[in-house]
Design an enzyme around this catalytic site. Sequence first.
Site, PDB file in Angstrom:
ATOM      1  N   ALA A  77      -3.502  -4.421  -2.417  1.00  0.00           N
ATOM      2  CA  ALA A  77      -2.161  -4.960  -2.136  1.00  0.00           C
ATOM      3  C   ALA A  77      -1.197  -4.585  -3.258  1.00  0.00           C
ATOM      4  CB  ALA A  77      -2.237  -6.479  -1.964  1.00  0.00           C
ATOM      5  N   TYR A  78      -1.673  -4.719  -4.490  1.00  0.00           N
ATOM      6  CA  TYR A  78      -0.845  -4.357  -5.656  1.00  0.00           C
ATOM      7  C   TYR A  78      -0.470  -2.876  -5.573  1.00  0.00           C
ATOM      8  CZ  TYR A  78       0.248  -4.236 -10.748  1.00  0.00           C
ATOM      9  OH  TYR A  78       0.848  -4.117 -11.981  1.00  0.00           O
ATOM     10  N   SER A  79      -1.467  -2.023  -5.299  1.00  0.00           N
ATOM     11  CA  SER A  79      -1.218  -0.581  -5.200  1.00  0.00           C
ATOM     12  C   SER A  79      -0.205  -0.263  -4.098  1.00  0.00           C
ATOM     13  CB  SER A  79      -2.519   0.163  -4.890  1.00  0.00           C
ATOM     14  OG  SER A  79      -3.392   0.106  -5.974  1.00  0.00           O
TER      15      SER A  79
END
Length: 223
Positions: free
Chosen positions: A128-130
Site C-alpha cells: 500500500a505504501y509503495s
Amino acid sequence: MSKRTVLITGGVRGIGAAITKTLLAKGFKIVAPTRAELDLSLPSSVEAYIAANRELPIDILINNAGINVLRSIVEIDENSWQSMLQINLNAALRLTQAYAPGMQSRGWGRILNISTIFSLVTKERRAAYSMTKAALNALTRSSAVEFGPSGVLVNALAPGYVDTALTHQNNSPEAIAAISATIPLRRLADAEELARAAAFLVSEENTYLTGQTIVVDGGFTCQ
Ligand SMILES: NC(=O)c1ccc[n+]([C@@H]2O[C@H](COP(=O)([O-])OP(=O)(O)OC[C@H]3O[C@@H](n4cnc5c(N)ncnc54)[C@H](OP(=O)(O)O)[C@@H]3O)[C@@H](O)[C@H]2O)c1
C-alpha cells in the site's frame, strides 16, 4: 538569504523538522501547520485549511507528511488503505491544486513531494505504501509538465532508510542493524542529509531539475 515562503506538512517531526530547520537557517519563511491545524487524514480538515489560507503567498510547497501502515497484500484493510491514500496522495494533490496556481501567476515556484525508495523498489508488507508513493511520483511528473511553462519546478525526494521515529516504529533494533549492514554506506541516513538535498531542490540554485524522483539512500537501491 531567501525570503521565499514555504508551506511544509509534517514539519514538526522527523525529516520534516530537519527540512524546516535547514530552510529556516537559510532565511526561508516557514509555514508548518500542526496536525491540530491541518489533519491530512481528514478531507474536511484539508479543505478547511485551504479555504482559510487560500491567500497565503506560498512560493514553495513541501508535501512531506506520510504514513506507512505495514500490511501484506492480502491483509490490506479498507481503513488503512484509505488513510494511506488520503495522507500520502490525496492531500498532496489537493495542496498542489490549491497553491500551484499562485506560484504560476507569480512566475516562480517549487514543489517537493517526499516519496520513498519503496516507490521504486519494494519489500514485503509495503504494497500500500509503495502504491501511494509511486502515484506521488506520477503526480510529480505530471505537475512538472503542467507547471513548468510557468516557472514552477516539481520534484520528488526518495529517501532510503532514515533514522526517524517512522523507521524505528516499523523495524526492530535488530532489523535496523541488519538493514545498516546491507547499505553501501553501512548506516541509516540522518534526517539532515535529506534536508540538504531538499533545500537544493526547492532553492533558486535549482533552475533545470524538474519532474524527477531523486533517490538519497546511501547506495541501497544500486545493488
Ligand atoms: N523515515 C524514513 O526512513 C523514511 C524513508 C523514506 C521516506 N520517508 C517519508 O518521509 C516523510 C516523513 O517521514 P518521517 O520519517 O519524518 O516520519 P515521522 O517521523 O513519522 O513524521 C511524520 C510526520 O507526518 C505528520 N503526519 C502524519 N500523519 C499526519 C496527518 N494525518 N496530518 C498531518 N500530519 C501528519 C506527523 O505529524 P505529527 O507530528 O502530528 O504526528 C509528522 O510530523 C514521509 O512521507 C515518509 O513516507 C521516510
